[in-house]
Design a protein around this motif. Structure first.
Motif, mmCIF file in Angstrom:
data_model
loop_
_atom_site.group_PDB
_atom_site.id
_atom_site.type_symbol
_atom_site.label_atom_id
_atom_site.label_comp_id
_atom_site.label_asym_id
_atom_site.label_seq_id
_atom_site.Cartn_x
_atom_site.Cartn_y
_atom_site.Cartn_z
ATOM 1 N N VAL A 294 109.855 168.833 35.073
ATOM 2 C CA VAL A 294 109.057 169.540 34.083
ATOM 3 C C VAL A 294 107.656 168.939 34.123
ATOM 4 O O VAL A 294 107.403 167.952 34.831
ATOM 5 C CB VAL A 294 109.667 169.444 32.675
ATOM 6 C CG1 VAL A 294 111.009 170.159 32.626
ATOM 7 C CG2 VAL A 294 109.807 167.998 32.225
ATOM 8 N N ALA B 177 102.619 177.036 33.747
ATOM 9 C CA ALA B 177 102.867 177.123 32.306
ATOM 10 C C ALA B 177 102.047 176.074 31.560
ATOM 11 O O ALA B 177 101.522 176.334 30.471
ATOM 12 C CB ALA B 177 104.357 176.941 32.024
ATOM 13 N N VAL B 178 101.899 174.892 32.152
ATOM 14 C CA VAL B 178 101.133 173.830 31.513
ATOM 15 C C VAL B 178 99.637 174.093 31.640
ATOM 16 O O VAL B 178 98.860 173.796 30.729
ATOM 17 C CB VAL B 178 101.524 172.466 32.100
ATOM 18 C CG1 VAL B 178 100.670 171.352 31.523
ATOM 19 C CG2 VAL B 178 102.999 172.192 31.810
ATOM 20 N N SER C 102 98.870 176.366 28.925
ATOM 21 C CA SER C 102 98.844 175.627 27.663
ATOM 22 C C SER C 102 97.549 174.840 27.518
ATOM 23 O O SER C 102 96.948 174.783 26.432
ATOM 24 C CB SER C 102 100.049 174.690 27.595
ATOM 25 O OG SER C 102 99.992 173.862 26.455
ATOM 26 N N GLY D 214 106.446 171.913 29.909
ATOM 27 C CA GLY D 214 106.644 173.260 30.424
ATOM 28 C C GLY D 214 107.439 173.214 31.711
ATOM 29 O O GLY D 214 107.501 172.180 32.393
ATOM 30 N N ASP D 215 108.043 174.345 32.082
ATOM 31 C CA ASP D 215 108.923 174.379 33.251
ATOM 32 C C ASP D 215 108.167 174.370 34.575
ATOM 33 O O ASP D 215 108.718 173.961 35.599
ATOM 34 C CB ASP D 215 109.819 175.614 33.197
ATOM 35 C CG ASP D 215 110.833 175.526 32.077
ATOM 36 O OD1 ASP D 215 111.166 174.399 31.665
ATOM 37 O OD2 ASP D 215 111.294 176.585 31.615
ATOM 38 N N THR D 216 106.933 174.860 34.582
ATOM 39 C CA THR D 216 106.154 174.944 35.823
ATOM 40 C C THR D 216 104.741 174.426 35.592
ATOM 41 O O THR D 216 104.258 174.394 34.453
ATOM 42 C CB THR D 216 106.056 176.401 36.325
ATOM 43 O OG1 THR D 216 105.288 177.172 35.378
ATOM 44 C CG2 THR D 216 107.443 177.016 36.503
#
Length: 395
Positions: free
Chosen positions: A48, A72-73, A76, A67-69
């Motif tokens: 993660v 995704a971060v 964010s 986050g998973d990827t």
């Protein structure tokens, strides 16, 4: 204590210190016992990622839950810069607002894993996750692990990752220091992963030889028919948050995915009720065994700080504006479309309708559960104060 010898930089050292206070000492004792009861350490699967900012006090401070990827971060982090830009605008700092805006606009188009904004570095940081295994399966939560939150509400509590400072100079207890050392040596074995993934794993030991343990999180593991335990869900910030995810899965997703009969739906609902009532480490239902598993988390550290995403890491989504452009070119996105009009409304598929029905039912059940528990607490408070409980013989 220096695990590699004297005279090495902080990122290559492991400082083991006496843990002050009874709670810290108890937690270190539990960690030592875990080494004996659950001696095997296995990788949980895909890593993660978190967004972190370099701290003036040393180390890197985590800004939000994982986050998973990497993308995704990055998204964010873009939202973080938007909030900073809004705050700067309200404070009349036009120059700062311009810098923050340039940062989030860059992230909308570029898969950047590090940025420097107003003299501060921000980075997407990779987190490896591990589970301890023993003869009876994965390690469950320890008595010293925080488990706040009422049933059905633990997801709303702040993550212990937010605000945590990744600093290799921070001391640990003896057991945690040894665990850190073990995890820092972990590499994927030949034949267990594609060559590029294993190659990145081997290189990371050289480029980022240090490490920092993050607060443990908790996932659901399921025992397969072959007796092997496998992850059933991603990590949650507390044992209760993991139980809540499993209970919701039993009440909503399992009936949909497996097309259960009414009797089977009721069986899984009863299992979810047992999870809610007992708040235990696991549950069995329909011949299946589930357990809340403790997840150890490690960030690798190199001379320039925490490790970022590796080239082989799963990262399928492009930045949001790139993705939107691709959809427009494929004719799948129309900027002129009236999103609020009836022509744009899509009728829900039958399975989506069923999911909504089950989620609405679950929300109603949670609300009823909360009212029941509040009433029970109020009654107990009344009894402790000497109040006479109402009943057939009461006044």
């Amino acid at each position: 204590m220096n695990a590699y010898g004297e005279g090495l930089p902080a990122y290559r050292t492991i400082r083991m210190t006496v843990q002050e206070g009874p709670i810290a000492a108890f937690a270190d004792e539990e960690a030592w016992r875990a080494r004996e009861r659950y001696p095997t350490i296995v990788g949980m699967g895909l890593p993660v990622f978190v967004a972190a900012t370099e701290s003036e006090r040393g180390g890197w401070e985590i800004l939000a839950p994982a986050g998973d990827t990497p993308q995704a971060v990055r998204d964010s982090l873009g939202s973080h810069f938007r909030r900073l830009a809004k705050g700067a605008e309200e404070a009349g700092r036009a120059g700062d607002r311009k810098k923050y805006r340039a940062a989030y606009e860059k992230l909308d188009w570029v898969a950047a894993d590090e940025l420097r904004v107003l003299g501060t570095r921000y980075r997407v940081v990779r987190v490896e996750q591990f589970i301890r295994l023993g003869p009876d399966g994965p390690e469950p939560p320890r008595p010293s692990d925080p488990d706040p939150g009422e049933v059905g509400e633990a997801h709303g509590l702040p993550s212990r990752l937010t605000g945590f400072v990744i600093d290799p100079y921070t001391g640990t207890g003896m057991a945690e220091g040894l665990l850190k050392f073990d995890l820092m040596q972990f590499v994927l074995k030949a034949g267990t992963a594609p060559p590029d993934v294993r190659g990145d794993s081997l290189r990371a030991v050289e480029t980022h030889p240090g490490g920092v343990l993050l607060p443990a999180e908790f996932a659901i593991a399921e025992c397969g028919k072959d007796g092997q335990w496998k992850p059933h869900s991603g990590a949650a910030p507390s044992p209760q948050a993991a139980r809540d995810r499993l209970a919701t899965h039993f009440r909503v997703m399992t009936p949909m995915q497996q097309r259960l009969s009414e009797a089977e739906v009721e069986e899984y609902a009863r299992a979810a009720d047992r999870l809610d009532e007992k708040r235990g480490p696991g549950v069995a239902v329909a011949g299946r065994r589930f357990r809340v598993a403790r997840v150890e988390q490690l960030v690798r550290i190199g001379p320039d700080g925490p490790e970022g995403p590796r080239p082989s890491d799963f990262d399928p989504d492009p930045p949001i504006e790139v993705h939107s452009k691709q959809l427009r070119e494929q004719g799948l996105l129309d900027d002129d479309e009236d999103e609020g009009g009836e022509d744009a409304a899509l009728e829900l598929e039958e399975d989506m309708k069923e999911m909504k029905r089950l989620m609405d039912k679950e929300e109603a059940r949670r609300a009823a559960w909360k009212r029941k528990k509040e009433a029970e607490k109020a009654a107990k408070r009344g009894v402790r104060r000497g109040a006479k409980p109402e009943g057939p013989g009461g006044l």
